[in-house]
Design a protein around this motif. Structure first.
Motif: not given
Length: 120
Positions: A109-120
């Motif tokens: 979830l942490i990694i997913f959140g980082i990826i979502v922030y980076a892409l968004g």
């Protein structure tokens, strides 16, 4: 100008990530120190491992101050969340802690959140 702005943000983001990593190392040092037996409370808190760890914590505070001069405030907590990944990795590698499903899901979830922030 936009390209320079992105490069500047990246440099400051790396400064913050370095600070988070150093902070995780100092947490490991404090845990190693806490696992030892000491003759007195003074020796428990006034030993080289603890002193160096706290000096590192002060250093990471300054790195954070520097980093927040060049990154958006919204990016800070995202980058600081990487500390959970570092601490979990060190816990497994240094202290032999076990990874359970709950920890793996949390890391995901942490990694997913980082990826979502980076892409968004």
């Amino acid at each position: 100008m936009r390209m320079q702005m992105n490069k500047t943000v990246l440099i400051y983001a790396c400064v913050l990530l370095l600070g988070v990593f150093v902070s995780a190392i100092s947490q490991v040092m404090l845990k190693k120190s806490a696992m030892k037996q000491y003759d007195s409370k003074i020796k428990e808190y006034m030993n080289p491992l603890v002193i160096i760890a706290y000096i590192m914590f002060v250093g990471t505070t300054f790195l954070s101050i520097i980093a927040y001069k060049g990154i958006p405030l919204s990016m800070g907590p995202i980058l600081e969340a990487t500390s959970y990944i570092y601490v979990t990795f060190f816990g497994v590698k240094i202290f032999g802690e076990k990874l359970n499903l709950r920890k793996v899901v949390a890391m995901g979830l942490i990694i997913f959140g980082i990826i979502v922030y980076a892409l968004g």
